[in-house]
Design an enzyme around this catalytic site. Sequence first.
Site, PDB file in Angstrom:
ATOM      1  N   CYS A   3      38.858  30.189  46.084  1.00 19.61           N
ATOM      2  CA  CYS A   3      39.572  31.148  46.936  1.00 19.61           C
ATOM      3  C   CYS A   3      38.624  32.203  47.500  1.00 19.61           C
ATOM      4  CB  CYS A   3      40.721  31.823  46.199  1.00 19.61           C
ATOM      5  SG  CYS A   3      41.976  30.671  45.670  1.00 19.61           S
ATOM      6  N   GLN A  55      39.955  40.324  37.870  1.00 22.72           N
ATOM      7  CA  GLN A  55      38.986  39.800  36.896  1.00 22.72           C
ATOM      8  C   GLN A  55      38.442  40.895  35.989  1.00 22.72           C
ATOM      9  OE1 GLN A  55      38.505  36.693  36.356  1.00 22.72           O
ATOM     10  NE2 GLN A  55      39.306  35.755  38.208  1.00 22.72           N
ATOM     11  N   LYS A  80      45.913  36.410  33.705  1.00 24.72           N
ATOM     12  CA  LYS A  80      44.483  36.250  33.422  1.00 24.72           C
ATOM     13  C   LYS A  80      44.081  37.023  32.164  1.00 24.72           C
ATOM     14  CE  LYS A  80      43.197  35.790  38.301  1.00 24.72           C
ATOM     15  NZ  LYS A  80      42.998  34.358  38.493  1.00 24.72           N
ATOM     16  N   ASP A 134      40.621  45.691  43.460  1.00 26.83           N
ATOM     17  CA  ASP A 134      41.170  44.417  43.006  1.00 26.83           C
ATOM     18  C   ASP A 134      40.652  44.215  41.584  1.00 26.83           C
ATOM     19  OD1 ASP A 134      41.534  41.791  42.269  1.00 26.83           O
ATOM     20  OD2 ASP A 134      40.659  40.929  44.081  1.00 26.83           O
ATOM     21  N   HIS A 163      37.916  37.869  47.035  1.00 33.31           N
ATOM     22  CA  HIS A 163      38.876  36.765  46.900  1.00 33.31           C
ATOM     23  C   HIS A 163      39.760  36.790  48.155  1.00 33.31           C
ATOM     24  CE1 HIS A 163      42.487  34.758  45.251  1.00 33.31           C
ATOM     25  NE2 HIS A 163      41.733  34.298  44.282  1.00 33.31           N
TER      26      HIS A 163
END
Lengths: 146, 406
Positions: free
Chosen positions: B364, B201, B224, B198, B121
């Site tokens: 993104c 998600q 999220k 990261d 991302h």
Amino acid sequence: MSTNNLDQLYRSVIMDHYKNPRNKGVLEENNVTIDMNNPTCGDVIHLTLKVEDGIVRDAKFEGEGCSISMASASMMTQIIKNKDIETATKYAHIFSDMMLGKEVDDSVDLGDIEALSGVAKFPARIKCATLAWKAMEKGVGEDSKE
Amino acid sequence: MLSKEIRKHFPILDQEINGHPLVYLDSAATSQKPQQVIDALNDYYKFDNANVHRGVHTLGNRATDHYEGAREKVRKFINAKSTQEIIFMRGTTTALNTVAQSYGRANVGEGDEIVITHMEHHSNIIPWQQLAKEKGAVLKYVDLEDDGTILLDKVREAVTDRTKIVSIMYVSNVLGTMNPIKEITEIAHAHGAVMVVDGAQAAPHLKLDVQDLDCDFLAFSGHKMCGPTGIGVLYGKKELLNNMEPVEFGGEMIDFVGLYESTWKELPWKFEGGTPIIAGAIGLGAAIDFLEEIGLDQIERHEHQLAAIAMEKMSAIEGLTIYGPKDPGARAGIVTFNLGNVHPHDVATVLDMNGIAVRAGHHCAQPLMKRLECSATARASFYVYNTEEDVDRLVEGLRIAKEYFE
């Protein structure tokens, strides 16, 4: 499910320009080249113009984008051909007002462009429609009054 | 599959969009919020609102207890050793930028390497681009396989003794790929590099265990995973955080302030300058309670199942391309696709007119779009409240779009 609402946006004139774009390609004898993209969605346009004595003699575009952005580019190139820069810019301003849902000067014949007026009701798609016009305005060196 | 009753916890889903019952398939952008998270925010402002860590008064104590209580919930949620390793921040982007600006600036020098992948991302690309430019360091990309996965051998090729930081997403927001973070962490550590994950998600969808992964930093966002916007978490190993300088200076993060010199509070507060995101943290705590009541294992299984059903039913549409791993078990509940020559914006508009919310664009991840050789894609992402009926509505909407444009 129905497609009635869709017809408000995707009018047949728009679909015609999308499927059979006018002035698609790259103008070999151009003196103005503009590349512009819409960073939020990845749409791109490569616009080539031939401007002589303050008049847009010819215009072609290439690009990648949705039906609205490509149809808008096709209509834009169609209407600015053989217009002076002042008139071309005026069309851009009228188009911008149309996208904002404002009343537009009805003394001006907008031709096919009028079909895009429905886009104003789809806020997420306004930037698709204005990309080609912004490129043209940049190309003829006039800043939008926006 | 999870019970359809879960849907009832989300008041927003009970509405019509353009004359059709809402089918929300854009949870990878942001998830919807269950009533208990909305209540937690509401109750905090209604009954307990005060600034934290300074009031002598009762409300101040209550607010502090709730805020620090949320930190303990996060610690347990990711199985960190200590709450000192849990720093509240605005979101994943701020957390990754903090690692780049604090750890990165102090530890990366000219000619050193930072390793990321082609699927990242933008928020896990640009902080490293900027750091590499500033320090004269080298930013290296691990290439992807055609099925949207990363081969460990390619990671081994990229990571060298000059590598100081490896930063990789756990789950791809476009391809749904679940990356082998534990194995990549071992490779990074074998070369003395730190591993940054990261987790934007990943946190909503699978059980995270930072001790098992052994990663050095982990970043994720509350919004999220059923929590509010504006709250996220940076996890870091204590020994690393202790040696790092804060990025923001001001109130709340100081110990003693002199005219020309100041000292910082201990962890985690030295990284939380200013009045912290109190309501956001409390809302995130409520979201964690909600997810843990369902069970992260159950959520992960539910998403694999929905992805499998979606992939099967969508593949039956002629001309439809699905990106990412073919095996639904190897991906989270994210299905990114293109419908023949119909532009994703047009697909998304047709779906919206039929009450179905999907994402269209570059997500993104412009370098990844380039790698996939497309300028844009459409993405359906599934979460706890989605059902097989939602998949059917999506497939029906796609057939309408195809018919309309072809």
